[in-house]
Structure formats: C-alpha cells, structure tokens
Design a protein around this motif. Sequence first.
Motif, PDB file in Angstrom:
ATOM      1  N   THR A  90       0.937  -1.062  -0.019  1.00  0.00           N
ATOM      2  CA  THR A  90      -0.255   0.171  -0.308  1.00  0.00           C
ATOM      3  C   THR A  90       0.794   1.353  -0.137  1.00  0.00           C
ATOM      4  O   THR A  90       1.884   1.010   0.358  1.00  0.00           O
ATOM      5  CB  THR A  90      -1.088   0.011   1.114  1.00  0.00           C
ATOM      6  N   GLY A  91      -0.096   2.391  -0.063  1.00  0.00           N
ATOM      7  CA  GLY A  91       1.260   3.626   0.072  1.00  0.00           C
ATOM      8  C   GLY A  91       0.580   4.590   1.477  1.00  0.00           C
ATOM      9  O   GLY A  91       0.027   2.846   2.516  1.00  0.00           O
ATOM     10  N   ALA A  99       0.714  -5.471   2.690  1.00  0.00           N
ATOM     11  CA  ALA A  99       2.702  -4.888   3.263  1.00  0.00           C
ATOM     12  C   ALA A  99       2.488  -2.911   3.469  1.00  0.00           C
ATOM     13  O   ALA A  99       1.768  -2.549   2.418  1.00  0.00           O
ATOM     14  CB  ALA A  99       3.678  -5.228   2.739  1.00  0.00           C
ATOM     15  N   HIS A 100       3.042  -2.536   3.925  1.00  0.00           N
ATOM     16  CA  HIS A 100       3.009  -0.831   3.823  1.00  0.00           C
ATOM     17  C   HIS A 100       3.860  -0.184   3.602  1.00  0.00           C
ATOM     18  O   HIS A 100       5.257   0.318   4.152  1.00  0.00           O
ATOM     19  CB  HIS A 100       2.279  -0.500   4.738  1.00  0.00           C
ATOM     20  N   GLY A 101       3.891   0.474   2.815  1.00  0.00           N
ATOM     21  CA  GLY A 101       4.869   1.913   2.137  1.00  0.00           C
ATOM     22  C   GLY A 101       4.387   3.214   2.258  1.00  0.00           C
ATOM     23  O   GLY A 101       3.637   3.692   3.065  1.00  0.00           O
ATOM     24  N   ASP A 102       5.253   3.671   1.755  1.00  0.00           N
ATOM     25  CA  ASP A 102       4.982   5.568   1.683  1.00  0.00           C
ATOM     26  C   ASP A 102       5.222   5.577   0.265  1.00  0.00           C
ATOM     27  O   ASP A 102       5.877   7.646   0.828  1.00  0.00           O
ATOM     28  CB  ASP A 102       5.947   5.832   2.963  1.00  0.00           C
ATOM     29  N   TRP A 103       5.266   5.541  -0.689  1.00  0.00           N
ATOM     30  CA  TRP A 103       5.708   5.734  -1.760  1.00  0.00           C
ATOM     31  C   TRP A 103       7.075   5.406  -2.348  1.00  0.00           C
ATOM     32  O   TRP A 103       7.475   5.832  -3.690  1.00  0.00           O
ATOM     33  CB  TRP A 103       5.259   7.033  -2.294  1.00  0.00           C
ATOM     34  N   SER A 153      11.124   2.266   1.355  1.00  0.00           N
ATOM     35  CA  SER A 153       9.851   1.278   2.021  1.00  0.00           C
ATOM     36  C   SER A 153       9.632   0.087   0.643  1.00  0.00           C
ATOM     37  O   SER A 153       8.702  -0.610   1.789  1.00  0.00           O
ATOM     38  CB  SER A 153       9.015   2.623   1.590  1.00  0.00           C
ATOM     39  N   GLY A 154       9.100  -0.192  -0.511  1.00  0.00           N
ATOM     40  CA  GLY A 154       9.042  -0.703  -0.891  1.00  0.00           C
ATOM     41  C   GLY A 154       9.832  -2.051  -0.995  1.00  0.00           C
ATOM     42  O   GLY A 154       9.402  -2.977  -0.735  1.00  0.00           O
ATOM     43  N   TYR A 155      11.284  -1.659  -1.173  1.00  0.00           N
ATOM     44  CA  TYR A 155      12.344  -2.909  -0.458  1.00  0.00           C
ATOM     45  C   TYR A 155      11.949  -3.673   0.893  1.00  0.00           C
ATOM     46  O   TYR A 155      11.869  -4.774   0.450  1.00  0.00           O
ATOM     47  CB  TYR A 155      13.442  -2.310  -0.762  1.00  0.00           C
ATOM     48  N   GLN A 156      11.528  -2.848   0.899  1.00  0.00           N
ATOM     49  CA  GLN A 156      11.297  -2.861   3.512  1.00  0.00           C
ATOM     50  C   GLN A 156      10.150  -4.224   3.267  1.00  0.00           C
ATOM     51  O   GLN A 156       9.909  -5.091   3.687  1.00  0.00           O
ATOM     52  CB  GLN A 156      11.507  -1.975   4.401  1.00  0.00           C
ATOM     53  N   ALA A 157       9.452  -3.321   2.470  1.00  0.00           N
ATOM     54  CA  ALA A 157       8.296  -4.089   2.777  1.00  0.00           C
ATOM     55  C   ALA A 157       8.304  -6.042   2.297  1.00  0.00           C
ATOM     56  O   ALA A 157       7.333  -6.587   2.388  1.00  0.00           O
ATOM     57  CB  ALA A 157       6.564  -3.360   1.776  1.00  0.00           C
ATOM     58  N   ALA A 158       8.965  -5.560   0.859  1.00  0.00           N
ATOM     59  CA  ALA A 158       8.430  -6.710  -0.084  1.00  0.00           C
ATOM     60  C   ALA A 158       9.645  -8.027   0.234  1.00  0.00           C
ATOM     61  O   ALA A 158       8.851  -9.180   0.637  1.00  0.00           O
ATOM     62  CB  ALA A 158       9.791  -6.731  -1.098  1.00  0.00           C
ATOM     63  N   LEU A 159      10.655  -7.470   2.109  1.00  0.00           N
ATOM     64  CA  LEU A 159      11.151  -8.530   2.304  1.00  0.00           C
ATOM     65  C   LEU A 159      10.540  -8.959   2.837  1.00  0.00           C
ATOM     66  O   LEU A 159      11.048 -10.050   3.411  1.00  0.00           O
ATOM     67  CB  LEU A 159      12.437  -8.048   3.345  1.00  0.00           C
ATOM     68  N   THR A 160       9.511  -8.578   3.983  1.00  0.00           N
ATOM     69  CA  THR A 160       8.055  -9.245   4.192  1.00  0.00           C
ATOM     70  C   THR A 160       7.358 -10.650   3.632  1.00  0.00           C
ATOM     71  O   THR A 160       7.428 -11.900   3.817  1.00  0.00           O
ATOM     72  CB  THR A 160       7.420  -8.240   5.537  1.00  0.00           C
ATOM     73  N   ALA A 186       0.906  -0.023  -4.727  1.00  0.00           N
ATOM     74  CA  ALA A 186       0.838   1.578  -5.112  1.00  0.00           C
ATOM     75  C   ALA A 186       1.024   2.258  -5.777  1.00  0.00           C
ATOM     76  O   ALA A 186      -0.142   3.053  -6.728  1.00  0.00           O
ATOM     77  CB  ALA A 186       0.103   1.614  -4.096  1.00  0.00           C
ATOM     78  N   ASN A 187       2.330   1.736  -6.316  1.00  0.00           N
ATOM     79  CA  ASN A 187       2.827   3.204  -6.821  1.00  0.00           C
ATOM     80  C   ASN A 187       4.001   2.834  -7.781  1.00  0.00           C
ATOM     81  O   ASN A 187       4.604   1.154  -7.084  1.00  0.00           O
ATOM     82  CB  ASN A 187       3.048   4.487  -6.088  1.00  0.00           C
ATOM     83  N   ASP A 188       5.172   3.179  -9.502  1.00  0.00           N
ATOM     84  CA  ASP A 188       6.208   2.373  -9.994  1.00  0.00           C
ATOM     85  C   ASP A 188       6.722   2.447  -8.930  1.00  0.00           C
ATOM     86  O   ASP A 188       7.886   1.520  -8.354  1.00  0.00           O
ATOM     87  CB  ASP A 188       5.972   3.096 -10.734  1.00  0.00           C
ATOM     88  N   GLU A 189       7.570   3.583  -7.927  1.00  0.00           N
ATOM     89  CA  GLU A 189       8.398   3.614  -6.826  1.00  0.00           C
ATOM     90  C   GLU A 189       8.578   2.573  -6.274  1.00  0.00           C
ATOM     91  O   GLU A 189       9.413   1.997  -6.104  1.00  0.00           O
ATOM     92  CB  GLU A 189       8.738   4.944  -6.395  1.00  0.00           C
ATOM     93  N   MET A 190       7.638   2.040  -5.573  1.00  0.00           N
ATOM     94  CA  MET A 190       7.136   1.046  -4.470  1.00  0.00           C
ATOM     95  C   MET A 190       8.045   0.194  -5.218  1.00  0.00           C
ATOM     96  O   MET A 190       8.848  -1.050  -4.620  1.00  0.00           O
ATOM     97  CB  MET A 190       6.316   0.945  -3.590  1.00  0.00           C
ATOM     98  N   SER A 191       7.840   0.003  -6.388  1.00  0.00           N
ATOM     99  CA  SER A 191       7.247  -1.287  -7.109  1.00  0.00           C
ATOM    100  C   SER A 191       9.108  -1.994  -7.806  1.00  0.00           C
ATOM    101  O   SER A 191       9.557  -3.069  -7.666  1.00  0.00           O
ATOM    102  CB  SER A 191       6.944  -1.491  -9.221  1.00  0.00           C
ATOM    103  N   LEU A 192       9.650  -0.774  -7.920  1.00  0.00           N
ATOM    104  CA  LEU A 192      11.315  -0.493  -7.973  1.00  0.00           C
ATOM    105  C   LEU A 192      12.140  -1.111  -7.264  1.00  0.00           C
ATOM    106  O   LEU A 192      12.410  -1.904  -6.998  1.00  0.00           O
ATOM    107  CB  LEU A 192      11.865   0.463  -7.859  1.00  0.00           C
ATOM    108  N   GLY A 193      11.341  -0.880  -5.515  1.00  0.00           N
ATOM    109  CA  GLY A 193      12.339  -1.478  -4.638  1.00  0.00           C
ATOM    110  C   GLY A 193      11.466  -3.021  -4.175  1.00  0.00           C
ATOM    111  O   GLY A 193      12.249  -4.006  -3.868  1.00  0.00           O
TER     112      GLY A 193
END
Length: 341
Positions: free
Chosen positions: A192-193, A222-226, A230-237, A250-257
């Motif tokens: 999420t964002g 899992a929760h991110g902040d855009w 934050s996408g990287y950390q959420a993905a680890l879970t 919820a956005n492309d930048e978190m997808s990159l993470g």
Amino acid sequence: MPARRRRQVSMADVAQLAGVSAQTVSRVSNGYEGVVPETRERVVAAMRELGYRPNAAARALKRGSFHNIGVVMFDLTATGNTSTLAAISESASSHGYTVTLMAPQSRTTASVSGAFDRLSELLVDGIILVMESMPDDAEGASFTLPDVEHLVVVDSALGPDHAVVDTDQAAGTRSAVEHLLALGHATVHHITGPAYSYSAQRREKAWREVLTEAGRRVPEPAHGDWSAGSGYQAALTLLKDPSCTAVFCANDEMSLGLLHAAQDLGRHVPEDLSVVGFDDIPLAADFAPPLTTVHQDFAGMGRACMARLVRMMSTGVAETGQELVPTSLVVRASTAPPRKH
C-alpha cells in the motif's frame, strides 16, 4: 558618474514606429478583436523591436481577469504530485494562464487557509487544490475549505460539494489485479501507499474488492510510503511467504524497491514473481524487467482541471461533482503465469 537610467518604452513609441494610433496599440496589447491582421503584425513587430512590455496589471483591470491561477500542493516530492503539477502548468499555459504555486510546509487547516489568503492577495482568477489527504489537525467531515469562487480540487474525499477531478483509482486497480488473476495466480498480494493518502486508500479498497468478488484469499497487505526504499522493506516481509507469486504495488517507485528485493532474495521476475505498479512513470519501461503498470493520464488530469476552472471563470457558474480521468493497463515483461511445479 552613475549610469543614466534607460527611459521606459511607451505605447506612443510603439505607435510611432508602427505608424498607427496609440488606441490601436492598446487594442492589440489587450487582445481585442477587430484589428486588421496586417496592422496587428506591424504593431507586434514594433513591440518586439522596441522591447515594449504592456502593463499586466492595467490590462487585467480592463478585462477583469489576471490570467493567473493558483495551485496549492503540499508534497512536491511525490512523483504523482509533480507530474500533476506539470500537467496543470502545461494546460494552463495553453489557455493563456500563468501559475502561482503555494506549497505549505505543514499539512494543517491553518496552512490551507494561509495559502488561499496569500493567493487572494496575489490576484489569481481561480485555484486548483491538490489535496492528497485531510489536514493533520482536521476532524474528519468537519473540515471545510475556505470560500473560493473558482475552485477545483484534485484527489479529494471532500464530497460532491466541490468540483473534483481525480484518476479513476478503482478502475485502474481493478485492471491490475484482474490481469494477475487472469494469468493464473491464486491471489494477489499488495504493497500500500501511506495510510493518510486518499489514492492509497482507494487502491487498497479496490484491491480487496476484486479479490473478494473472485472468491480469492485476501492476504495481509504490506505498507509503504511511496518510496522505493519502503517498497524494498515491505517486500522483504512479503517474499518470506513462498506462496506469494504476484504483487500489486500502489505506485511504480515501490515496485522498483520490490524488484530490488526480489533480486536480492533470488526470486526471478516474472518467472517466480509477477509485479504490477501504478502511475507508469517515464522510467517504468526501463526497469529490469520493464514494469507492467497502470498508466495515469496526468496530461488528461491537467486538461480536465483547467477545463472546469476556465468554464467557471468564464461563466461565473460554480461546478460541483467528481470527474474521473480514465486509466489504462500497460502490460510489459514483469508479469507472467506462475511457474508450474
């Protein structure tokens, strides 16, 4: 000896060089119709040659318009916001308007009122408010915007009493999740964002609805902040769960993470993991692999905002209700059917 101050070029100077009356120069500089094209071109050429600049304030008083709009935006770091601002500015320019930006440092009711007051002092014709969330000190539905005659609100949950323009968040999310289910994934996980964001809330709600309608398990998001971090950390879970084969971010930048985390954990995209983002930022096609994502029509957002604002300013009739700008799913190489074991 001090340099002599250069005399300001006057309307009479332009008239003399162009061989016309001062009244004709005035009509050209104020954009009035009825001037013969050849004469208009001669006056404009004389203005350019002499470096004449019509008095903007005087012209505004004559026509009752300053051809300047205000934009209030709280977060200039978010990619979606900066893209929206660029789209509004481009569309405003095409309508002959300049843009004055107010970017309050705090997200409070006082900062909203202060930004509107300042724009009023700067003599804008209308305001576009990009409002990603309620002010931090607002108490839900009790929050009301300052009284502004010509106002368009972007990305808002303020209800039907304002002219609101937004991306069709639900339809965009639905296209992303249904794409992953159609590929054969048992369910779709979600990053999420931030919780305060209207966009993030709408995307999470639509994600849940699609899975529920399809009779699929709704995993804990899992929760991110855009941000990519934050996408990287959420993905680890998320990626600790071996059954996680598809993620909607919820956005492309978190997808990159997420893509970075998958690489670090030895999960291959799209063979082991399918990823879909939201925004379709310019770099999305250059991710490794290129990212499947929901395209937001930021240019369309800018045009829709200005169209509503210009209508209100020209007719004097207030508009209310929400206008949704369509999205589209862009399928690239980050999604595929799940690997068969």
